[in-house]
Scaffold this motif. Structure first.
Motif, PDB file in Angstrom:
ATOM      1  N   CYS A 281      -0.667   4.457  -0.606  1.00 26.39           N
ATOM      2  CA  CYS A 281      -1.512   5.376   0.136  1.00 26.39           C
ATOM      3  C   CYS A 281      -2.951   4.881   0.097  1.00 26.39           C
ATOM      4  O   CYS A 281      -3.371   4.224  -0.855  1.00 26.39           O
ATOM      5  N   LYS A 282      -3.664   5.197   1.162  1.00 23.38           N
ATOM      6  CA  LYS A 282      -5.072   4.833   1.255  1.00 23.38           C
ATOM      7  C   LYS A 282      -5.773   5.938   2.029  1.00 23.38           C
ATOM      8  O   LYS A 282      -5.669   6.014   3.242  1.00 23.38           O
ATOM      9  N   GLU A 283      -6.408   6.815   1.287  1.00 23.10           N
ATOM     10  CA  GLU A 283      -7.140   7.944   1.849  1.00 23.10           C
ATOM     11  C   GLU A 283      -8.623   7.747   1.543  1.00 23.10           C
ATOM     12  O   GLU A 283      -9.013   6.736   0.958  1.00 23.10           O
TER      13      GLU A 283
ATOM     14  N   GLU B 155      -6.715   5.500  -3.431  1.00 25.84           N
ATOM     15  CA  GLU B 155      -5.934   4.347  -2.983  1.00 25.84           C
ATOM     16  C   GLU B 155      -4.909   4.027  -4.066  1.00 25.84           C
ATOM     17  O   GLU B 155      -5.249   3.988  -5.244  1.00 25.84           O
TER      18      GLU B 155
ATOM     19  N   TYR C 175      -1.736   1.178  -4.771  1.00 24.90           N
ATOM     20  CA  TYR C 175      -1.026  -0.034  -4.363  1.00 24.90           C
ATOM     21  C   TYR C 175      -0.007  -0.359  -5.448  1.00 24.90           C
ATOM     22  O   TYR C 175      -0.154   0.039  -6.600  1.00 24.90           O
TER      23      TYR C 175
ATOM     24  N   THR D 105       0.844  -1.186   0.000  1.00 21.74           N
ATOM     25  CA  THR D 105       0.000   0.000   0.000  1.00 21.74           C
ATOM     26  C   THR D 105       0.880   1.237   0.000  1.00 21.74           C
ATOM     27  O   THR D 105       1.710   1.415   0.888  1.00 21.74           O
TER      28      THR D 105
ATOM     29  N   CYS E  27      -0.633  11.668   0.852  1.00 21.76           N
ATOM     30  CA  CYS E  27      -1.300  11.152  -0.339  1.00 21.76           C
ATOM     31  C   CYS E  27      -2.199  12.155  -1.074  1.00 21.76           C
ATOM     32  O   CYS E  27      -2.173  12.203  -2.296  1.00 21.76           O
TER      33      CYS E  27
END
Length: 161
Positions: A28-30, A34, A36, A26, A53
């Motif tokens: 970033c995951k906001e 996202e 990956y 991962t 992100c």
């Protein structure tokens, strides 16, 4: 007994080599974005991270990336493909290292050396396209050998309009 242990050890090594697949990392995951990545080089994974992100499309952001070089870099080329529904819809390529083209600090690195970058990056785009898609990135050297390879999955649910 020693023969059976050696045979078992060889079978385990063969199984590991045959079934090795790099994990999905991962970036970033906001709320609405996202990202990956997964190494597509069967022999090498690498580390990549970014700061903050939401700024990735419109601002300069900091990245960190590290790998051990399996091949020397006298010349380095990047090829990016944007893939939607398993079809390439956009292709971009550029020379990053070469005669008169030394855009990166690691141009000239040798096999076995660490490739490490930590610093600012600006994409120079106004927005990341909305939707789910894949960016395939491949770095090759002067011998057309893969130096690094990754497939990035991008999921952007943000409506810019």
């Amino acid at each position: 007994m020693k023969t059976s242990n050696a045979l078992l050890f060889i079978l385990v090594l063969l199984y590991i080599n045959a079934s090795t697949q790099w994990p999905t990392h991962t970036v970033c995951k906001e709320d609405n974005l996202e990202i990956y990545y997964k190494s597509c080089d069967p022999q090498q994974d690498f580390a990549l991270s970014i700061d903050h992100c939401p700024d990735i499309a419109t601002h300069t952001f900091n990245i960190r990336g590290t790998a051990v070089l399996r091949h020397s870099i006298k010349e380095l080329y990047i090829k990016l493909n944007m893939i939607v529904n398993r079809r390439t819809v956009l292709t971009y390529s550029e020379t990053l290292c070469g005669p008169g083209h030394s855009k990166l600090i690691f141009c000239g690195k040798k096999k076995g050396e660490h490739l490490h970058y930590e610093g600012p990056v600006t994409l120079g785009i106004k927005e990341i396209p909305q939707g789910d898609y894949t960016i395939s990135a491949k770095l090759t050297n002067q011998d057309h050998v893969i130096v690094a390879c990754a497939d990035f999955t991008v999921k952007n649910y943000l409506d810019y309009y």
